[in-house]
Design a protein around this motif. Structure first.
Motif, PDB file in Angstrom:
ATOM      1  N   PHE A 142      -3.687  17.919  -3.326  1.00 47.52           N
ATOM      2  CA  PHE A 142      -4.224  17.826  -1.641  1.00 47.52           C
ATOM      3  C   PHE A 142      -5.612  17.123  -1.283  1.00 47.52           C
ATOM      4  CE2 PHE A 142      -1.544  21.750  -1.085  1.00 47.52           C
ATOM      5  CZ  PHE A 142      -0.639  20.996  -0.679  1.00 47.52           C
ATOM      6  N   ILE A 143      -6.505  17.407  -2.444  1.00 41.63           N
ATOM      7  CA  ILE A 143      -7.731  17.028  -2.113  1.00 41.63           C
ATOM      8  C   ILE A 143      -7.918  15.300  -2.427  1.00 41.63           C
ATOM      9  CG2 ILE A 143     -10.181  16.981  -2.869  1.00 41.63           C
ATOM     10  CD1 ILE A 143      -9.776  19.750  -3.409  1.00 41.63           C
ATOM     11  N   SER A 144      -7.058  14.844  -3.451  1.00 40.97           N
ATOM     12  CA  SER A 144      -7.232  13.584  -3.830  1.00 40.97           C
ATOM     13  C   SER A 144      -6.045  12.779  -3.606  1.00 40.97           C
ATOM     14  CB  SER A 144      -7.569  13.486  -5.295  1.00 40.97           C
ATOM     15  OG  SER A 144      -6.101  13.784  -5.844  1.00 40.97           O
ATOM     16  N   GLY A 145      -4.874  13.146  -2.831  1.00 42.06           N
ATOM     17  CA  GLY A 145      -3.932  12.495  -2.880  1.00 42.06           C
ATOM     18  C   GLY A 145      -3.854  11.213  -2.010  1.00 42.06           C
ATOM     19  N   LEU A 146      -4.129  11.387  -0.832  1.00 36.11           N
ATOM     20  CA  LEU A 146      -4.325  10.304  -0.030  1.00 36.11           C
ATOM     21  C   LEU A 146      -5.058   8.852  -0.761  1.00 36.11           C
ATOM     22  CD1 LEU A 146      -3.515   8.656   2.627  1.00 36.11           C
ATOM     23  CD2 LEU A 146      -5.514   9.658   3.681  1.00 36.11           C
ATOM     24  N   VAL A 147      -6.234   9.219  -1.310  1.00 34.01           N
ATOM     25  CA  VAL A 147      -7.314   8.400  -1.887  1.00 34.01           C
ATOM     26  C   VAL A 147      -6.364   7.768  -3.096  1.00 34.01           C
ATOM     27  CG1 VAL A 147      -9.138   7.804  -3.123  1.00 34.01           C
ATOM     28  CG2 VAL A 147      -9.202   9.292  -1.189  1.00 34.01           C
ATOM     29  N   VAL A 148      -5.768   8.477  -3.722  1.00 33.20           N
ATOM     30  CA  VAL A 148      -5.045   8.246  -4.887  1.00 33.20           C
ATOM     31  C   VAL A 148      -3.727   7.117  -4.661  1.00 33.20           C
ATOM     32  CG1 VAL A 148      -3.498   8.757  -6.859  1.00 33.20           C
ATOM     33  CG2 VAL A 148      -5.556  10.265  -6.501  1.00 33.20           C
ATOM     34  N   PHE A 149      -3.385   7.561  -3.384  1.00 33.79           N
ATOM     35  CA  PHE A 149      -2.215   6.515  -3.024  1.00 33.79           C
ATOM     36  C   PHE A 149      -2.532   5.297  -2.515  1.00 33.79           C
ATOM     37  CE2 PHE A 149       0.309   5.078   0.763  1.00 33.79           C
ATOM     38  CZ  PHE A 149       1.713   4.942   0.161  1.00 33.79           C
ATOM     39  N   ILE A 150      -3.445   5.421  -1.703  1.00 31.71           N
ATOM     40  CA  ILE A 150      -4.219   3.990  -1.364  1.00 31.71           C
ATOM     41  C   ILE A 150      -4.628   3.218  -2.382  1.00 31.71           C
ATOM     42  CG2 ILE A 150      -6.224   3.094   0.011  1.00 31.71           C
ATOM     43  CD1 ILE A 150      -5.893   5.294   1.832  1.00 31.71           C
ATOM     44  N   VAL A 151      -5.616   3.929  -3.415  1.00 34.24           N
ATOM     45  CA  VAL A 151      -5.812   3.065  -4.553  1.00 34.24           C
ATOM     46  C   VAL A 151      -4.900   2.638  -5.440  1.00 34.24           C
ATOM     47  CG1 VAL A 151      -7.161   3.307  -6.863  1.00 34.24           C
ATOM     48  CG2 VAL A 151      -8.217   4.038  -4.707  1.00 34.24           C
ATOM     49  N   SER A 152      -3.919   3.288  -5.677  1.00 35.29           N
ATOM     50  CA  SER A 152      -2.503   2.826  -6.425  1.00 35.29           C
ATOM     51  C   SER A 152      -1.971   1.793  -5.688  1.00 35.29           C
ATOM     52  CB  SER A 152      -1.660   4.032  -6.757  1.00 35.29           C
ATOM     53  OG  SER A 152      -2.550   4.903  -7.352  1.00 35.29           O
ATOM     54  N   ILE A 153      -1.705   1.812  -4.647  1.00 29.67           N
ATOM     55  CA  ILE A 153      -0.881   0.788  -4.000  1.00 29.67           C
ATOM     56  C   ILE A 153      -1.707  -0.691  -3.809  1.00 29.67           C
ATOM     57  CG2 ILE A 153      -0.161   0.089  -1.563  1.00 29.67           C
ATOM     58  CD1 ILE A 153       1.997   1.777  -2.897  1.00 29.67           C
ATOM     59  N   THR A 154      -2.894  -0.398  -3.423  1.00 27.61           N
ATOM     60  CA  THR A 154      -3.531  -1.902  -3.640  1.00 27.61           C
ATOM     61  C   THR A 154      -3.861  -2.422  -4.873  1.00 27.61           C
ATOM     62  OG1 THR A 154      -5.747  -0.343  -3.531  1.00 27.61           O
ATOM     63  CG2 THR A 154      -5.117  -1.322  -1.633  1.00 27.61           C
ATOM     64  N   GLY A 155      -3.729  -1.242  -5.977  1.00 30.39           N
ATOM     65  CA  GLY A 155      -3.829  -1.856  -7.265  1.00 30.39           C
ATOM     66  C   GLY A 155      -2.330  -2.697  -7.635  1.00 30.39           C
ATOM     67  N   CYS A 156      -1.238  -2.344  -7.132  1.00 33.31           N
ATOM     68  CA  CYS A 156      -0.071  -2.830  -7.291  1.00 33.31           C
ATOM     69  C   CYS A 156      -0.142  -4.126  -6.670  1.00 33.31           C
ATOM     70  CB  CYS A 156       1.231  -2.047  -6.531  1.00 33.31           C
ATOM     71  SG  CYS A 156       1.782  -0.361  -7.449  1.00 33.31           S
ATOM     72  N   ILE A 157      -0.650  -4.279  -5.462  1.00 32.48           N
ATOM     73  CA  ILE A 157      -0.533  -5.507  -4.664  1.00 32.48           C
ATOM     74  C   ILE A 157      -1.553  -6.421  -5.512  1.00 32.48           C
ATOM     75  CG2 ILE A 157      -1.402  -6.558  -2.618  1.00 32.48           C
ATOM     76  CD1 ILE A 157      -0.823  -4.110  -1.200  1.00 32.48           C
ATOM     77  N   PHE A 158      -2.472  -6.084  -6.275  1.00 30.12           N
ATOM     78  CA  PHE A 158      -3.506  -6.913  -6.628  1.00 30.12           C
ATOM     79  C   PHE A 158      -3.097  -7.453  -8.174  1.00 30.12           C
ATOM     80  CE2 PHE A 158      -7.667  -8.177  -8.525  1.00 30.12           C
ATOM     81  CZ  PHE A 158      -8.276  -8.821  -7.620  1.00 30.12           C
ATOM     82  N   CYS A 159      -2.247  -6.643  -8.595  1.00 26.04           N
ATOM     83  CA  CYS A 159      -1.806  -7.163 -10.149  1.00 26.04           C
ATOM     84  C   CYS A 159      -1.309  -8.561 -10.202  1.00 26.04           C
ATOM     85  CB  CYS A 159      -0.900  -6.218 -10.427  1.00 26.04           C
ATOM     86  SG  CYS A 159      -1.238  -4.519 -11.204  1.00 26.04           S
ATOM     87  N   PHE A 160      -0.549  -9.047  -9.091  1.00 25.83           N
ATOM     88  CA  PHE A 160      -0.002 -10.452  -9.297  1.00 25.83           C
ATOM     89  C   PHE A 160      -0.773 -11.188  -8.191  1.00 25.83           C
ATOM     90  CE2 PHE A 160       3.257  -7.707 -10.737  1.00 25.83           C
ATOM     91  CZ  PHE A 160       3.599  -8.135 -11.866  1.00 25.83           C
ATOM     92  N   GLN A 161      -2.107 -11.074  -7.898  1.00 24.80           N
ATOM     93  CA  GLN A 161      -2.563 -11.932  -6.804  1.00 24.80           C
ATOM     94  C   GLN A 161      -2.965 -13.274  -7.058  1.00 24.80           C
ATOM     95  OE1 GLN A 161      -6.125 -13.108  -6.685  1.00 24.80           O
ATOM     96  NE2 GLN A 161      -6.920 -12.405  -8.638  1.00 24.80           N
ATOM     97  N   ASP A 162      -3.158 -13.488  -8.468  1.00 24.67           N
ATOM     98  CA  ASP A 162      -3.316 -15.067  -8.877  1.00 24.67           C
ATOM     99  C   ASP A 162      -1.932 -15.884  -8.807  1.00 24.67           C
ATOM    100  OD1 ASP A 162      -5.687 -15.046  -9.628  1.00 24.67           O
ATOM    101  OD2 ASP A 162      -5.581 -14.307 -11.614  1.00 24.67           O
TER     102      ASP A 162
END
Length: 391
Positions: free
Chosen positions: A17-37
């Motif tokens: 509950f404490i970390s869920g929202l931050v983990v979701f945001i960090v993980s989704i942005t990580g997905c997007i950034f993987c193929f940024q090049d």
């Protein structure tokens, strides 16, 4: 359920509950950034140039071109990204911040310029790193959430791991034909298990990028504490009082030529001429374009071009090599497209875990309420009967 597992479940639930929202945001942005090049290469023509077969123009010529466009700017960093990619200069414009200026490396013609904060993927990166909070605050919010997520992965494995061998085959597969709640439960547990090893690597490398003590710990562990970190990485400084013997050519040109001659197989070069760093001029020669590991570096006296220190890749300690791999490992590009796909899928699973976990909790909560209603109804009927019969 044993008392130990009850404690694990309590920790898993509330830390989630404490970390869920931050983990979701960090993980989704990580997905997007993987193929940024790859995405930016497809979207923007200025990210590629025609290889004419001619030599690169000198760094001093790139700087002179940029200085005409930004008379008050300080061109502190110069990039040669590769034979089919543009050169770039990062210009410090003072209060207005920084500008990226892209140039053709064969003609020194400016092809594009932009402020980093207007680039979509730079914004995604800042959300990933700081949640768009002030960096000093944001990196701690993200860092604490990532540490909690590591604990969640460990407690999740403890809670989920099947006791009997006969249950293991069933526990390692998703029952797609089951009810949607069962499928959600399996998505949380089974995918979480398969992603754990990669997610731990992504978490640790991310923490190492954000926090120097983590990076230093990895360095010391890889070197078994036998190599002194400061001695290996400390940059030399040129003596501003000894300006005799000024180089005949611009030092950035001499430095670039030296790096190209001594690391002829390098595909990418980064030159730093930031007086706020050390007063020396440095050149990094990287084995692959757009990859930041496997680098050899050189530091030169800013006045006479004398070589002050060399960081030869083959002579670096295991700890320093591992530290320099942090970025490439974290974004999944360490072994090319395959590891990018793995990092993308692992990040996507990590983003799903807070969602599927919350659905599991809601389902159990709803089930507990449903069970409590018949109990109250039976109690009411017994009381009503007692009043009627007087018994």
């Amino acid at each position: 359920m044993t008392n130990f597992k009850k404690v694990m479940l309590f920790c898993h639930r509330w830390l989630g509950f404490i970390s869920g929202l931050v983990v979701f945001i960090v993980s989704i942005t990580g997905c997007i950034f993987c193929f940024q090049d790859e995405i930016q290469d497809a979207m923007h023509s200025y990210r590629t140039v025609e290889n004419t077969g001619k030599p690169y123009v000198q760094p001093s010529q790139l700087v002179a071109t940029v200085k005409k466009a930004y008379p008050k700017g300080s061109p502190d960093y110069i990039y040669y990204f590769g034979t089919e990619r543009p050169a770039a200069v990062l210009v410090n414009t003072g209060k207005e911040g920084f500008d990226y200026v892209y140039l053709n490396p064969y003609t020194a013609r400016i092809t594009h310029h932009e402020k980093p904060q207007t680039n979509f993927f730079i914004i995604v990166e800042y959300i990933h790193l700081y949640l768009l909070l002030p960096p000093a605050i944001g990196k701690w919010v993200v860092g604490v959430a990532v540490i909690i997520f590591v604990v969640l992965m460990i407690t999740g494995i403890i809670l989920w791991w099947p006791k009997r061998k006969t249950d293991r085959k069933r526990s390692f597969t998703i029952k797609w034909g089951g009810r949607w709640r069962r499928v959600n439960y399996d998505l949380h547990n089974v995918l979480g298990f398969y992603a754990t090893s990669i997610a731990l690597i992504l978490a640790i490398t991310g923490l190492a990028i954000a926090f120097e003590p983590v990076s230093r710990a990895i360095y010391n562990m890889a070197n078994l504490g036998k190599v002194d970190y400061k001695t290996e990485v400390t940059e030399p400084k040129s003596d501003s009082l000894k300006q005799a013997g000024v180089a005949a050519k611009p030092v950035i040109d001499l430095a670039f030529a030296y790096a190209r001659k001594n690391v002829p197989q390098a595909e990418m070069f980064l030159i730093h001429n930031d007086p706020a760093v050390s007063g020396a001029i440095g050149v990094g020669a990287y084995a692959k374009s757009m990859h930041y590991s496997h680098a050899t570096g050189f530091e030169f006296d800013k006045y006479n071009g004398k070589l002050l220190k060399a960081y030869i890749y083959d002579k670096k300690s295991a700890g320093l090599k591992l530290n320099e791999m942090n970025y490439d490992i974290h974004v999944g590009q360490i072994f090319g497209l395959t590891t990018k796909i793995i990092a993308f899928l692992a990040s996507l699973i990590c983003a799903s875990l807070p969602v599927t976990g919350f659905i599991i909790w809601l389902g159990k909560r709803k089930k507990a309420k449903t069970k409590s209603k018949p109990t109250r109804a039976v109690s009411h009927r017994k009381t009503h009967r007692h009043l009627q019969t007087g018994q």
